[in-house]
Design a protein around this motif. Structure first.
Motif, PDB file in Angstrom:
ATOM      1  N   TYR A  83      -7.092   2.429  -6.365  1.00 44.63           N
ATOM      2  CA  TYR A  83      -6.190   3.548  -6.637  1.00 44.63           C
ATOM      3  C   TYR A  83      -5.137   3.139  -7.680  1.00 44.63           C
ATOM      4  N   GLN A  84      -4.584   1.948  -7.522  1.00 42.83           N
ATOM      5  CA  GLN A  84      -3.591   1.462  -8.484  1.00 42.83           C
ATOM      6  C   GLN A  84      -4.193   1.370  -9.885  1.00 42.83           C
ATOM      7  N   GLY A 106      -3.203  12.097  -9.547  1.00 42.09           N
ATOM      8  CA  GLY A 106      -2.119  11.165  -9.296  1.00 42.09           C
ATOM      9  C   GLY A 106      -2.500   9.991  -8.423  1.00 42.09           C
ATOM     10  N   MET A 107      -3.750   9.970  -7.930  1.00 39.55           N
ATOM     11  CA  MET A 107      -4.172   8.867  -7.062  1.00 39.55           C
ATOM     12  C   MET A 107      -5.507   8.284  -7.513  1.00 39.55           C
ATOM     13  N   SER A 108      -6.473   9.151  -7.754  1.00 37.14           N
ATOM     14  CA  SER A 108      -7.819   8.652  -8.077  1.00 37.14           C
ATOM     15  C   SER A 108      -8.480   9.507  -9.153  1.00 37.14           C
ATOM     16  N   ASP A 109      -7.675  10.012 -10.097  1.00 38.76           N
ATOM     17  CA  ASP A 109      -8.201  10.862 -11.179  1.00 38.76           C
ATOM     18  C   ASP A 109      -9.345  10.201 -11.931  1.00 38.76           C
ATOM     19  N   ASN A 110      -9.265   8.872 -12.098  1.00 38.86           N
ATOM     20  CA  ASN A 110     -10.201   8.150 -12.952  1.00 38.86           C
ATOM     21  C   ASN A 110     -11.347   7.499 -12.187  1.00 38.86           C
ATOM     22  N   ILE A 111     -11.527   7.915 -10.930  1.00 35.48           N
ATOM     23  CA  ILE A 111     -12.576   7.300 -10.111  1.00 35.48           C
ATOM     24  C   ILE A 111     -13.665   8.329  -9.808  1.00 35.48           C
ATOM     25  N   ASN A 112     -14.908   7.970 -10.104  1.00 32.67           N
ATOM     26  CA  ASN A 112     -16.079   8.760  -9.720  1.00 32.67           C
ATOM     27  C   ASN A 112     -16.895   7.960  -8.714  1.00 32.67           C
ATOM     28  N   VAL A 113     -17.403   8.631  -7.699  1.00 31.57           N
ATOM     29  CA  VAL A 113     -18.243   7.975  -6.693  1.00 31.57           C
ATOM     30  C   VAL A 113     -19.610   8.642  -6.687  1.00 31.57           C
ATOM     31  N   HIS A 114     -20.638   7.840  -6.947  1.00 32.40           N
ATOM     32  CA  HIS A 114     -22.019   8.316  -6.965  1.00 32.40           C
ATOM     33  C   HIS A 114     -22.754   7.809  -5.729  1.00 32.40           C
ATOM     34  N   ARG A 115     -23.828   8.484  -5.385  1.00 28.92           N
ATOM     35  CA  ARG A 115     -24.668   8.100  -4.247  1.00 28.92           C
ATOM     36  C   ARG A 115     -26.118   8.335  -4.639  1.00 28.92           C
ATOM     37  N   ILE A 116     -26.977   7.341  -4.409  1.00 27.50           N
ATOM     38  CA  ILE A 116     -28.400   7.445  -4.735  1.00 27.50           C
ATOM     39  C   ILE A 116     -29.201   7.388  -3.441  1.00 27.50           C
ATOM     40  N   MET A 140       0.847  -1.189   0.000  1.00 24.62           N
ATOM     41  CA  MET A 140       0.000   0.000   0.000  1.00 24.62           C
ATOM     42  C   MET A 140       0.887   1.245   0.000  1.00 24.62           C
ATOM     43  N   GLY A 141       0.764   2.075  -1.052  1.00 27.73           N
ATOM     44  CA  GLY A 141       1.636   3.240  -1.163  1.00 27.73           C
ATOM     45  C   GLY A 141       1.343   4.280  -0.113  1.00 27.73           C
ATOM     46  N   GLU A 142       2.407   4.975   0.354  1.00 25.18           N
ATOM     47  CA  GLU A 142       2.224   5.995   1.376  1.00 25.18           C
ATOM     48  C   GLU A 142       1.408   7.175   0.873  1.00 25.18           C
ATOM     49  N   LYS A 143       1.411   7.392  -0.448  1.00 17.89           N
ATOM     50  CA  LYS A 143       0.666   8.533  -0.980  1.00 17.89           C
ATOM     51  C   LYS A 143      -0.839   8.293  -0.948  1.00 17.89           C
ATOM     52  N   HIS A 144      -1.266   7.047  -0.713  1.00 16.72           N
ATOM     53  CA  HIS A 144      -2.690   6.745  -0.686  1.00 16.72           C
ATOM     54  C   HIS A 144      -3.301   7.231   0.628  1.00 16.72           C
ATOM     55  N   THR A 145      -4.366   7.974   0.521  1.00 25.44           N
ATOM     56  CA  THR A 145      -5.064   8.477   1.700  1.00 25.44           C
ATOM     57  C   THR A 145      -6.530   8.080   1.620  1.00 25.44           C
ATOM     58  N   TYR A 146      -7.214   8.206   2.766  1.00 25.57           N
ATOM     59  CA  TYR A 146      -8.568   7.676   2.874  1.00 25.57           C
ATOM     60  C   TYR A 146      -9.431   8.609   3.720  1.00 25.57           C
ATOM     61  N   PHE A 147     -10.717   8.643   3.384  1.00 24.59           N
ATOM     62  CA  PHE A 147     -11.670   9.321   4.254  1.00 24.59           C
ATOM     63  C   PHE A 147     -11.819   8.522   5.549  1.00 24.59           C
ATOM     64  N   ASN A 148     -12.048   9.214   6.654  1.00 25.73           N
ATOM     65  CA  ASN A 148     -12.415   8.539   7.899  1.00 25.73           C
ATOM     66  C   ASN A 148     -13.810   7.934   7.735  1.00 25.73           C
ATOM     67  N   ARG A 149     -13.988   6.694   8.163  1.00 28.93           N
ATOM     68  CA  ARG A 149     -15.255   5.989   7.916  1.00 28.93           C
ATOM     69  C   ARG A 149     -16.438   6.666   8.605  1.00 28.93           C
ATOM     70  N   ASP A 169      -6.653  -6.538 -11.299  1.00 30.48           N
ATOM     71  CA  ASP A 169      -5.337  -6.616 -11.951  1.00 30.48           C
ATOM     72  C   ASP A 169      -5.470  -6.828 -13.454  1.00 30.48           C
ATOM     73  N   ARG A 170      -6.449  -7.613 -13.862  1.00 26.49           N
ATOM     74  CA  ARG A 170      -6.648  -7.854 -15.291  1.00 26.49           C
ATOM     75  C   ARG A 170      -7.007  -6.563 -16.021  1.00 26.49           C
ATOM     76  N   GLU A 171      -7.841  -5.716 -15.385  1.00 26.93           N
ATOM     77  CA  GLU A 171      -8.178  -4.428 -15.992  1.00 26.93           C
ATOM     78  C   GLU A 171      -6.944  -3.523 -16.039  1.00 26.93           C
ATOM     79  N   ILE A 172      -6.112  -3.611 -15.011  1.00 31.53           N
ATOM     80  CA  ILE A 172      -4.873  -2.824 -14.992  1.00 31.53           C
ATOM     81  C   ILE A 172      -3.977  -3.217 -16.163  1.00 31.53           C
TER      82      ILE A 172
END
Length: 680
Positions: free
Chosen positions: A547-548, A572-582, A1-10, A516-519
């Motif tokens: 993130y990877q 540089g970490m999650s440029d390609n990730i969108n999170v939706h909520r319904i 797990m890279g040190e640059k990866h950060t997370y929201f508090n649950r 990994d296959r998608e990567i």
């Protein structure tokens, strides 16, 4: 797990979700009584949050910091302070919506909820009669001050008044009286006058009659209070002794837990608040100022005298043509696997699955897992009938399903008495899978396993408001592995899962290999796409893998209803990730996992969220959706939800719920219902 990866508090992420609920409560486009329900949902959610999560954080703070803080990504003291600040802001908004929007709008529609104003003279007799004939028998008034006072225990989530009194000697005293909202309807309908419908809350009926309770005192003030207590079951050793008895013992202790929040009317004097803090052994962190009324989850009980006006138009559940063509549901499954979408399609097909099995002479055996059983369960009654009718019935009942332990135990004992073989909770594990298998001889005399694979509980009550999917299948690979799962639950025989993804065995490895296959495809310049729909996302290992994938160029669209610890849109970490909520009229509960796989796509559904508990400490079952027509149905659902610009929002880097842009209006739940109705 890279040190640059950060997370929201649950926990702060969860508060963002509850804030989204609050937004619907204040949304003028939502029918009034649906907004009232959202106020109730918000309040109920917050209560559970305090008695479980906040209580847990407070417990961590009380432990030696040097020993435990090192294992945590967030300082619990900082998290608790952030929680309390955010809750305060949200509670202020809750009160504003209730006072300035909800109550005035009720009045516009001829529905008057008495609050601060004096009731009409024509209602006084009805109020006094209700107090003396209904409320009075539940009240236990008690003088807190003075030499004759006795020890008082505040029950978990129960409401009380603290009354400021002056006695006949002109001395100040405090008194306590319970508000019996757990025994009586909180909102009492009064006689209609001039076509206006009047309601009064029982709190105010008691306020109106305090002189009756304290006849020799002058009433100076009256303030509501409520104490939340830690409600987790603390079973120190699940591996020895009788686990059922241990759970029963802990259920009995649940309302005796340590305080996690003392909610009190903010207009109370500082002197009274300090007295109560000392009297009930509270600390500063317990003390949370609030409004005049607490337990607003009771708004669920505010009757709508104009129904169905001011409510959503809930569509009748659709019939499934692929099942309706056949007299027996088993004949329909013999012809073709069946995918069901609840509550858009009727849950009666699940009831038929078990009901027909109970009487079908060709059915020899039934196995099922239960996590949250309906209070009045048709399915459990069918299994009881099946056992009485001579069929071999085996049921796994999870007794550690939070807040459903007692109900699950009741049904387990009832089924056991009828001859059902009951397997109780496994030490150290929760079984969260929603599966069943029925062994039957078909019309050709062949023994066939009919498998049920679901995303939601076997619960007829929640099936009307939770959006879920379930697959009925005779696929031999799926049903053979499902049978292996039941052998593991019964006899701990080691299974071999190749088609199913099952927690404790292969689920993390399989999900990682799919990502990994998608990567690899993205690195090779091929189209790479992942779509994930879950309720909660916390597992840092899975988030790190996403993130990877984002860093490698994989496009990732996520629909996460509640907790989301992944931070989307970070360069540089999650440029390609969108999170939706319904958040809409139904609670989004299904899980789906889609991997493009260079055009040879794979789609899975099941019971597993990506939380630590789901992937590491539970038994979860995720199954492949193999038929193309079923894939198209799920992909249509995902497409609509990703484009929902009426009830959908996107999560930003600050945990804000950001509206979704779009030229044409898309409301995924309504549009998906119409789509399903068009399927032949």
């Amino acid at each position: 797990m890279g040190e640059k990866h950060t997370y929201f508090n649950r926990d702060l992420s969860w508060l963002s979700f509850n804030k989204r609920i609050l937004q619907e409560a204040g949304n003028p486009d939502v029918p009034l009584y649906e907004r009232i329900k959202f106020l109730a949902i918000y309040s109920s959610n917050l209560d559970e949050f305090f008695i479980v999560r906040v209580a847990s954080i407070r417990s961590i703070i009380s432990i030696d910091k040097k020993k435990i803080y090192k294992r945590l990504s967030d300082d619990p003291r900082v998290v608790l302070d952030s929680i309390l600040r955010e809750v305060h802001v949200q509670q202020e908004e809750f009160g504003r919506i209730k006072r300035e929007v909800t109550i005035p709008e009720l009045k516009k529609h001829g529905i008057v909820l008495y609050r601060d104003e004096q009731p009409l003279n024509d209602h006084n007799d009805a109020i006094n009669h209700y107090f003396r004939s209904r409320i009075l028998s539940y009240l236990q008034p008690h003088i807190l001050t003075g030499k004759k006072t006795r020890k008082v225990f505040l029950e978990n989530k129960q409401l009380y008044f603290v009354i400021d009194l002056v006695n006949q000697l002109n001395e100040s005293e405090y008194a306590l009286v319970n508000i019996p909202s757990n025994f009586l309807d909180r909102f009492v309908k009064l006689p209609t006058i001039n076509k206006l419908h009047y309601f009064i809350i029982i709190d105010d009926i008691i306020r109106e009659n305090l002189d009756f309770l304290f006849p020799n005192y002058k009433i100076q003030g009256c303030y509501s209070i409520k104490l939340n207590r830690d409600a987790e079951l603390n079973i120190e050793d699940e591996y020895s002794g009788d686990l059922v008895k241990k759970i029963q013992k802990q259920i009995a202790k649940r309302n005796l837990g340590v305080p996690s929040r003392f909610l009190y009317d903010a207009t109370m004097s500082v002197e009274m608040a300090e007295y109560l803090k000392g009297r009930f052994d509270l600390v500063d962190d317990d003390m949370v100022p609030g409004g005049r009324y607490h337990n607003m989850n009771d708004l669920f009980g505010l009757k709508n005298p104009l129904s169905p006006e001011l409510e959503y138009d809930y569509k009748s559940p659709l019939k499934i043509k692929g099942i309706e063509r056949y007299k027996s549901i088993f004949d329909a499954i013999d012809k073709s696997d069946q995918l069901m979408h609840f509550p858009y399609q009727s849950y009666d097909y699940v009831l038929r699955f078990f009901n027909e099995a109970a009487l079908d002479p060709e059915v020899k055996q039934i196995k099922a897992t239960f996590y949250r059983i309906a209070p009045e369960s048709f399915i459990c009654n069918a299994l009881i009938s099946a056992a009485i009718n001579g069929k071999k019935v085996t049921v796994f009942v999870e007794l550690k399903a939070r807040f459903d332990e007692q109900n699950n135990l009741k049904w387990a004992e009832k089924m056991k008495a009828a001859g059902v073989k009951i397997i109780y909770s496994m030490p150290g594990l929760k079984v969260h899978a929603k599966v069943a298998v029925i062994t039957r001889r078909n019309s050709e005399g062949k023994k066939v396993n009919y498998g049920y694979f679901g995303t939601g509980n076997f619960n007829e009550k929640t099936a009307t408001i939770y959006a879920d999917q379930a697959l009925l299948s005779t696929n031999e690979k799926l049903t053979t592995e499902l049978d292996q799962l039941f052998l593991f639950l019964e006899k701990q025989e080691t299974p071999n899962f190749e088609t199913l993804l099952v927690s404790q065995f292969n689920i993390i490895d399989r999900f990682e290999s799919l990502i990994d296959r998608e990567i690899e495809n993205a690195k090779a310049g091929k189209k790479a796409l992942i779509i994930i729909k879950i309720n909660n996302l916390q597992h840092q290992g899975m988030i790190s893998k996403l993130y990877q994938a984002s860093e490698a160029g994989v496009k990732i669209d996520m629909i996460v209803r509640s907790i989301c610890c992944l931070i989307p849109g970070v360069k540089g970490m999650s440029d390609n990730i969108n999170v939706h909520r319904i958040v809409d009229q139904y609670l989004e509960h299904s899980r789906a996992f889609y991997f493009y796989n260079n055009g040879d796509d794979e789609l899975y559904q099941g019971s597993a969220d990506w939380m630590n508990r789901n992937l590491e400490r539970r038994i979860e079952v995720v199954f492949p959706v193999l038929k193309r027509e079923f894939k198209e149905q799920i992909l249509k659902m995902l497409e609509l939800q990703l484009n929902d610009n009426i009830k959908g929002v996107m999560l930003d880097v600050e945990l804000n719920n950001v509206p979704v842009e779009g030229k044409s209006k898309v409301r995924s739940q309504i549009d998906f219902y119409e789509y399903l109705g068009s399927i032949e």
